[in-house]
Design a protein around this motif. Structure first.
Motif, mmCIF file in Angstrom:
data_model
loop_
_atom_site.group_PDB
_atom_site.id
_atom_site.type_symbol
_atom_site.label_atom_id
_atom_site.label_comp_id
_atom_site.label_asym_id
_atom_site.label_seq_id
_atom_site.Cartn_x
_atom_site.Cartn_y
_atom_site.Cartn_z
ATOM 1 N N ASN A 69 52.838 136.697 67.892
ATOM 2 C CA ASN A 69 51.991 137.658 68.585
ATOM 3 C C ASN A 69 51.854 137.304 70.063
ATOM 4 O OD1 ASN A 69 50.374 139.903 68.918
ATOM 5 N ND2 ASN A 69 48.513 138.801 68.425
ATOM 6 N N TRP A 70 52.964 136.958 70.663
ATOM 7 C CA TRP A 70 52.922 136.661 72.088
ATOM 8 C C TRP A 70 53.974 137.484 72.768
ATOM 9 C CZ3 TRP A 70 48.828 134.650 73.900
ATOM 10 C CH2 TRP A 70 48.789 134.270 75.242
ATOM 11 N N PRO A 71 53.696 138.232 73.729
ATOM 12 C CA PRO A 71 52.407 138.349 74.386
ATOM 13 C C PRO A 71 51.385 139.047 73.492
ATOM 14 C CG PRO A 71 53.880 140.004 75.239
ATOM 15 C CD PRO A 71 54.681 139.148 74.301
ATOM 16 N N PRO A 72 50.112 138.856 73.801
ATOM 17 C CA PRO A 72 49.068 139.435 72.958
ATOM 18 C C PRO A 72 49.189 140.955 72.866
ATOM 19 C CG PRO A 72 48.142 137.968 74.615
ATOM 20 C CD PRO A 72 49.588 138.129 74.944
ATOM 21 N N ARG A 73 49.011 141.455 71.677
ATOM 22 C CA ARG A 73 49.038 142.895 71.424
ATOM 23 C C ARG A 73 47.811 143.243 70.604
ATOM 24 N NH1 ARG A 73 54.748 141.677 69.527
ATOM 25 N NH2 ARG A 73 55.999 142.039 71.364
ATOM 26 N N ARG A 95 40.749 140.180 72.153
ATOM 27 C CA ARG A 95 42.181 140.438 72.241
ATOM 28 C C ARG A 95 42.528 141.105 73.568
ATOM 29 N NH1 ARG A 95 46.094 138.156 69.886
ATOM 30 N NH2 ARG A 95 45.281 138.642 67.854
ATOM 31 N N GLN A 98 42.334 138.517 76.276
ATOM 32 C CA GLN A 98 43.484 137.617 76.174
ATOM 33 C C GLN A 98 44.738 138.265 76.778
ATOM 34 O OE1 GLN A 98 44.789 136.965 72.116
ATOM 35 N NE2 GLN A 98 45.138 134.786 72.539
ATOM 36 N N ALA A 99 44.975 139.510 76.452
ATOM 37 C CA ALA A 99 46.157 140.206 76.967
ATOM 38 C C ALA A 99 46.048 140.441 78.472
ATOM 39 C CB ALA A 99 46.344 141.531 76.232
ATOM 40 N N HIS A 102 46.867 137.302 80.235
ATOM 41 C CA HIS A 102 48.303 137.024 80.171
ATOM 42 C C HIS A 102 49.063 137.868 81.198
ATOM 43 C CE1 HIS A 102 52.336 136.432 78.603
ATOM 44 N NE2 HIS A 102 52.464 137.745 78.551
ATOM 45 N N TYR A 103 48.795 139.173 81.218
ATOM 46 C CA TYR A 103 49.531 140.052 82.129
ATOM 47 C C TYR A 103 49.140 139.814 83.586
ATOM 48 C CZ TYR A 103 51.562 142.417 78.159
ATOM 49 O OH TYR A 103 52.274 142.699 77.016
ATOM 50 N N ARG A 161 56.081 146.095 78.032
ATOM 51 C CA ARG A 161 55.009 145.626 77.150
ATOM 52 C C ARG A 161 53.633 145.949 77.729
ATOM 53 N NH1 ARG A 161 57.475 139.691 75.613
ATOM 54 N NH2 ARG A 161 58.827 140.387 73.937
ATOM 55 N N PHE A 165 50.680 148.153 76.026
ATOM 56 C CA PHE A 165 49.336 147.602 75.864
ATOM 57 C C PHE A 165 48.301 148.473 76.571
ATOM 58 C CE2 PHE A 165 45.955 145.129 77.843
ATOM 59 C CZ PHE A 165 45.271 144.738 76.709
#
Length: 178
Positions: A69-73, A95, A98-99, A102-103, A161, A165
């Motif tokens: 599950n990376w990158p977080p979805r 979640r 977290q995403a 990351h982005y 991605r 998202f």
């Protein structure tokens, strides 16, 4: 003998008693759903304007499997459905947070050095601030350096991605802002 028993009882009694209750955590403030809805729409709009420098990448379809599950979805198990959001939005917001982190970090990495996206980064940072209310500010995590020749492909994959998202996140905030 009685003093010895009392001493043993005094030493063992704390072990027999349940530990003191931990103080209840302060409830996290709910994010400003209306602001999150506006910012997530803005993020989607900005993503739609980003053009690929290499047109061949736009039509590229990739088969991806990412079991970690990376990158977080956002997944069904994140409880981002309308009914759950009304009563408990903790997992869903975790979640999303977290995403977004990351982005945000990805947009600041060397992958986007040749094609920086300052408006995307700013909008994402604002959205992250709203989603993080009550959770403190998250530090940036530098991404690992990548080979220069892979940047166009990695940028394409990251944007694809992120668009996906952002579309799901917009739906979450659109429903919750009502």
């Amino acid at each position: 003998m009685a003093p010895l028993r009392r001493l043993c009882l005094c030493l063992c009694l704390p072990l027999l008693l349940p530990p003191p209750a931990a103080p209840a955590p302060a409830p996290a403030r709910r994010p400003d759903w209306a602001a999150c809805r506006i910012l997530s729409r803005e993020l989607s709009r900005l993503l739609a304007t980003v053009k690929e420098p290499h047109p061949v990448l736009e039509g590229m379809q990739l088969m991806e499997e990412d079991p970690q599950n990376w990158p977080p979805r956002i997944r069904c198990s994140d409880a981002c459905d309308p009914l759950t959001l009304e009563t408990n939005n903790t997992r869903c917001l975790h979640r999303i947070r977290q995403a977004l982190q990351h982005y945000r970090d990805l947009l600041g990495s060397d992958i986007f050095r040749d094609q920086p996206q300052p408006q995307l980064e700013t909008t994402m940072e604002q959205l992250l601030r709203h989603v993080q209310e009550g959770h403190g500010r998250s530090p940036r995590h530098p991404m690992a350096a990548t080979m220069v020749w892979t940047h166009p492909f990695q940028r394409h994959l990251a944007l694809k991605r992120l668009r996906s998202f952002a579309a799901v996140m917009s739906r979450v905030f659109n429903h919750s802002a009502r």
